[in-house]
Write an enzyme that holds these catalytic residues in place. Structure first.
Site, PDB file in Angstrom:
ATOM      1  CB  CYS A 204       5.647   2.209   7.490  1.00 38.78           C
ATOM      2  SG  CYS A 204       5.255   3.689   6.627  1.00 38.78           S
ATOM      3  CG  LEU A 205       6.640   0.884   1.072  1.00 41.58           C
ATOM      4  CD1 LEU A 205       6.153   1.143   0.611  1.00 41.58           C
ATOM      5  CD2 LEU A 205       7.723  -0.306   1.600  1.00 41.58           C
TER       6      LEU A 205
ATOM      7  N   GLY B 260       1.196  -1.221   0.430  1.00 40.82           N
ATOM      8  CA  GLY B 260      -0.221   0.089  -0.168  1.00 40.82           C
ATOM      9  C   GLY B 260       1.285   0.811  -0.084  1.00 40.82           C
TER      10      GLY B 260
ATOM     11  CG  HIS C 282      -0.381   1.952   7.597  1.00 37.03           C
ATOM     12  ND1 HIS C 282       1.078   0.919   8.241  1.00 37.03           N
ATOM     13  CD2 HIS C 282       0.097   2.121   6.448  1.00 37.03           C
ATOM     14  CE1 HIS C 282       2.135   1.894   7.524  1.00 37.03           C
ATOM     15  NE2 HIS C 282       1.842   2.055   6.642  1.00 37.03           N
ATOM     16  CD  GLU C 283      -0.885   2.726   2.861  1.00 39.04           C
ATOM     17  OE1 GLU C 283      -0.879   3.971   2.187  1.00 39.04           O
ATOM     18  OE2 GLU C 283      -0.791   1.672   3.271  1.00 39.04           O
TER      19      GLU C 283
ATOM     20  CG  HIS D 157       0.690   6.920   5.313  1.00 37.74           C
ATOM     21  ND1 HIS D 157       1.734   7.254   5.714  1.00 37.74           N
ATOM     22  CD2 HIS D 157       1.136   5.967   5.227  1.00 37.74           C
ATOM     23  CE1 HIS D 157       2.597   6.324   6.182  1.00 37.74           C
ATOM     24  NE2 HIS D 157       2.121   5.058   5.380  1.00 37.74           N
TER      25      HIS D 157
ATOM     26  CD  GLN E 234       3.720   5.321   2.597  1.00 39.42           C
ATOM     27  OE1 GLN E 234       2.737   5.257   2.199  1.00 39.42           O
ATOM     28  NE2 GLN E 234       3.997   4.859   2.846  1.00 39.42           N
TER      29      GLN E 234
END
Ligand SMILES: [Zn+2]
Length: 191
Positions: A119-120, A68, A161-162, A165, A73
């Site tokens: 998380c990236l 995702g 999670h997204e 963000h 990001q």
């Protein structure tokens, strides 16, 4: 040595194309980058720029091997996310949502699932985090048409999670301060 051209063992992924537009992979912003720590702006223009953004987000997610990705990001202040993630039945869901609204179960339907999350934007680190085991997201697509994604398993976690963000919240913000500090240090990130 054979003169013939040898196929590489694993062929690199081809170009990522969304709505006929080739996506370009962008660098992933990391924790402490300001755009990750504030609420993103609603999308009001539905045109080629938005299509390019979503194409770039799919390309960036694929390049980073993520499940995702939120627009901030890749440094873009816009309420958009993409997913390419399996649900609890191992059905792979690929999609994007513009201006998402997250709906979580309430009352007796609310069950928490404790599992590892990463998380990236906090590369290489994971932590156990409890979240509702089911999530729904409503919003629109790049054309302004209504879309809805219902998630269970990892996809439920990913949708939450997204959406976090886009509110300026990174999953480590939901952890106790000491644990967050340790994870950010382990990821080599500092303010
Ligand atoms: Zn993330």
């Amino acid at each position: 040595m054979d003169e013939e051209q040898v196929e590489p063992e694993s062929t690199p992924a081809g170009p990522v194309v969304f709505e006929g537009v080739e996506g370009r992979a962008h660098p992933i912003t990391t924790y402490f980058t300001p755009v990750l720590h504030r609420r993103c702006a609603p999308v009001t223009e539905f045109g080629p720029e938005l299509v390019q953004l979503v194409a770039d987000m799919f390309a960036s997610m694929a390049a980073a091997d993520g499940v995702g990705l939120a627009a901030n990001q890749i440094g873009v202040d816009a309420r958009v996310f993409v997913v390419d993630c399996a649900d609890e039945d191992e059905v792979q869901v690929v999609g994007h949502v513009v201006n998402p609204v997250l709906v979580l179960p309430t009352g007796r339907k609310r069950r928490l699932d404790l599992d590892g999350e990463g998380c990236l934007s906090v590369p290489g680190e994971y932590a156990d985090l409890a979240r509702p085991d089911r999530a729904e997201v409503h919003g629109v697509d790049v054309h302004g048409q209504p879309v809805r994604i219902v998630g269970t398993g990892l996809l439920a976690r990913c949708l939450q999670h997204e959406c976090d963000h886009l509110e300026g919240v990174v999953y480590v913000d939901r952890l106790p301060a000491e644990e967050r500090t340790a994870i950010l240090a382990a990821a080599g990130l500092s303010a």
